[in-house]
Motif scaffolding. Sequence first.
Motif, short mmCIF file in Angstrom:
data_model
loop_
_atom_site.label_atom_id
_atom_site.label_comp_id
_atom_site.label_asym_id
_atom_site.label_seq_id
_atom_site.Cartn_x
_atom_site.Cartn_y
_atom_site.Cartn_z
N TYR A 135 95.09 38.08 18.68
CA TYR A 135 93.97 38.78 18.06
C TYR A 135 92.69 38.41 18.79
CZ TYR A 135 96.97 39.88 14.06
OH TYR A 135 97.97 40.35 13.25
N SER A 136 91.76 39.33 18.82
CA SER A 136 90.49 39.11 19.50
C SER A 136 89.38 38.81 18.49
CB SER A 136 90.11 40.34 20.32
OG SER A 136 88.77 40.26 20.76
N ILE A 137 88.80 37.61 18.59
CA ILE A 137 87.65 37.29 17.74
C ILE A 137 86.45 38.15 18.15
CG2 ILE A 137 86.02 35.46 17.09
CD1 ILE A 137 88.77 35.17 15.84
N GLY A 138 86.38 38.48 19.43
CA GLY A 138 85.31 39.37 19.88
C GLY A 138 85.37 40.71 19.19
N GLU A 139 86.56 41.27 19.08
CA GLU A 139 86.74 42.54 18.39
C GLU A 139 86.49 42.38 16.90
OE1 GLU A 139 89.86 46.27 18.61
OE2 GLU A 139 90.64 44.24 18.86
N MET A 140 86.91 41.27 16.35
CA MET A 140 86.70 41.01 14.93
C MET A 140 85.21 40.98 14.58
SD MET A 140 87.82 37.64 12.72
CE MET A 140 89.57 37.82 13.07
N LEU A 141 84.41 40.34 15.43
CA LEU A 141 82.97 40.20 15.15
C LEU A 141 82.16 41.42 15.60
CD1 LEU A 141 82.43 36.45 16.16
CD2 LEU A 141 82.60 37.40 13.84
N ASP A 177 76.86 38.74 21.41
CA ASP A 177 75.89 37.65 21.30
C ASP A 177 76.33 36.64 20.26
OD1 ASP A 177 74.24 38.75 23.26
OD2 ASP A 177 73.15 39.97 21.79
N ILE A 178 76.82 37.13 19.13
CA ILE A 178 77.30 36.24 18.08
C ILE A 178 78.60 35.57 18.51
CG2 ILE A 178 78.28 36.19 15.74
CD1 ILE A 178 76.13 38.16 14.93
N GLY A 209 74.11 26.71 3.27
CA GLY A 209 73.44 27.24 4.45
C GLY A 209 72.64 28.49 4.17
N THR A 210 72.12 29.07 5.24
CA THR A 210 71.28 30.26 5.17
C THR A 210 71.97 31.41 5.89
OG1 THR A 210 69.28 28.90 5.19
CG2 THR A 210 69.02 31.24 5.72
N VAL A 211 72.06 32.55 5.23
CA VAL A 211 72.67 33.73 5.84
C VAL A 211 71.74 34.26 6.93
CG1 VAL A 211 73.46 36.10 5.46
CG2 VAL A 211 73.89 34.35 3.72
N THR A 212 72.25 34.33 8.16
CA THR A 212 71.46 34.86 9.27
C THR A 212 71.74 36.34 9.52
OG1 THR A 212 73.15 34.13 10.85
CG2 THR A 212 71.32 32.63 10.41
N LYS A 213 72.97 36.78 9.14
CA LYS A 213 73.32 38.19 9.32
C LYS A 213 74.55 38.50 8.48
CE LYS A 213 74.43 41.67 12.85
NZ LYS A 213 74.69 41.94 14.30
N GLN A 214 74.58 39.71 7.94
CA GLN A 214 75.79 40.19 7.26
C GLN A 214 76.01 41.64 7.66
OE1 GLN A 214 77.20 38.85 3.30
NE2 GLN A 214 76.64 40.89 2.61
N TRP A 215 77.24 41.98 8.06
CA TRP A 215 77.51 43.33 8.54
C TRP A 215 78.94 43.74 8.25
CZ3 TRP A 215 77.43 38.93 11.25
CH2 TRP A 215 78.38 38.69 12.25
N GLU A 216 79.17 45.07 8.33
CA GLU A 216 80.49 45.65 8.07
C GLU A 216 81.02 46.31 9.34
OE1 GLU A 216 80.47 48.30 4.73
OE2 GLU A 216 78.97 47.12 3.65
N LEU A 217 82.34 46.24 9.50
CA LEU A 217 83.00 46.89 10.63
C LEU A 217 84.34 47.45 10.15
CD1 LEU A 217 82.46 44.24 13.47
CD2 LEU A 217 81.36 46.48 13.32
N GLY A 218 84.86 48.42 10.91
CA GLY A 218 86.18 48.97 10.61
C GLY A 218 86.12 50.03 9.53
N SER A 219 87.20 50.83 9.46
CA SER A 219 87.26 51.89 8.46
C SER A 219 88.56 51.86 7.67
CB SER A 219 87.11 53.26 9.13
OG SER A 219 88.09 53.45 10.13
N LYS A 220 89.68 51.62 8.34
CA LYS A 220 90.97 51.57 7.66
C LYS A 220 91.39 50.12 7.45
CE LYS A 220 92.64 55.90 9.66
NZ LYS A 220 93.73 56.56 10.43
N SER A 221 92.32 49.93 6.51
CA SER A 221 92.85 48.60 6.27
C SER A 221 94.36 48.68 6.06
CB SER A 221 92.20 47.96 5.05
OG SER A 221 90.83 47.70 5.30
N PHE A 222 95.07 47.78 6.71
CA PHE A 222 96.51 47.71 6.60
C PHE A 222 96.90 46.33 6.08
CE2 PHE A 222 95.52 50.98 9.68
CZ PHE A 222 96.28 52.03 9.19
#
Length: 260
Positions: free
Chosen positions: A108-114, A118-119, A147-160
């Motif tokens: 699995y790719s953490i790059g794709e996951m995030l 930059d992050i 801690g302090t939230v620096t960023k929150q975001w959503e990715l992807g459309s389907k879930s399996f």
Amino acid sequence: MLQGLYRLLIELTNGRWTSVVLKKFARSRVSRFVVPSFARIYQINLEEMEKGLSGYPTLHDLFVRTLKKEARKIDPQTDSVVSPVDAVLEDVGKIKETSDIMVKGKTYSIGEMLGDPDILSKYLNGTYMILYLSPSHYHRIHSPVNGTVTKQWELGSKSFPVNKWGLKYGRATLSKNYRVITEVKTNYGHAAIVKVGAMFVNSIETTHKGSELEKGGEMAYFSFGSTVVLLFEKGIFQMDQTLHTPQELKVGERLGILVK
């Protein structure tokens, strides 16, 4: 028979229309009739729930149940990292320089996951942990750190499916499924909390307000069983040596400590 039916409906049903139908059923008053049998078959601990079974008018209400305040103890050590969920620790390891991780024999790719180079750079050679929630688990998600939230975001459309079979045979479920990612800055470095959807309905609801997170404080909830992936920057996390995979964990139990 009922257990097989529930597993089919909740863990393996991921088509667009079937998921919509399941979502509507779980939120309907009719679903109250299956609440007792669902609780019995999945051996849900009734003693720790905030309400009795009759207090949950729909199956969805049972899924997102809250617990009595004393039901979970949060590890008090200042530098500890705690489990954000009741779940099974499925895997833990190092994030490669290529951003890849190996889970159940699949890459699995953490790059794709995030989805953000930059992050991603912060987490190369860091640590990942995968926590799987089944339909039987408490579905609320709590912060593993202060801690302090620096960023929150959503990715992807389907879930399996993200159970052990989904991880082994699915198509990059952890890095392609619908997911809500929260990055947190601690006194030791950054950590990311990746909440991965398990069904097409993508039922992840955030509940925390503001930018400050308190260890053990509620962040969100899943409407169905799913997975949380924790990511830590290189060198800031030391896992508790008593942990192993697979292992059942509860909210607040220590996963390890943060170090400088």
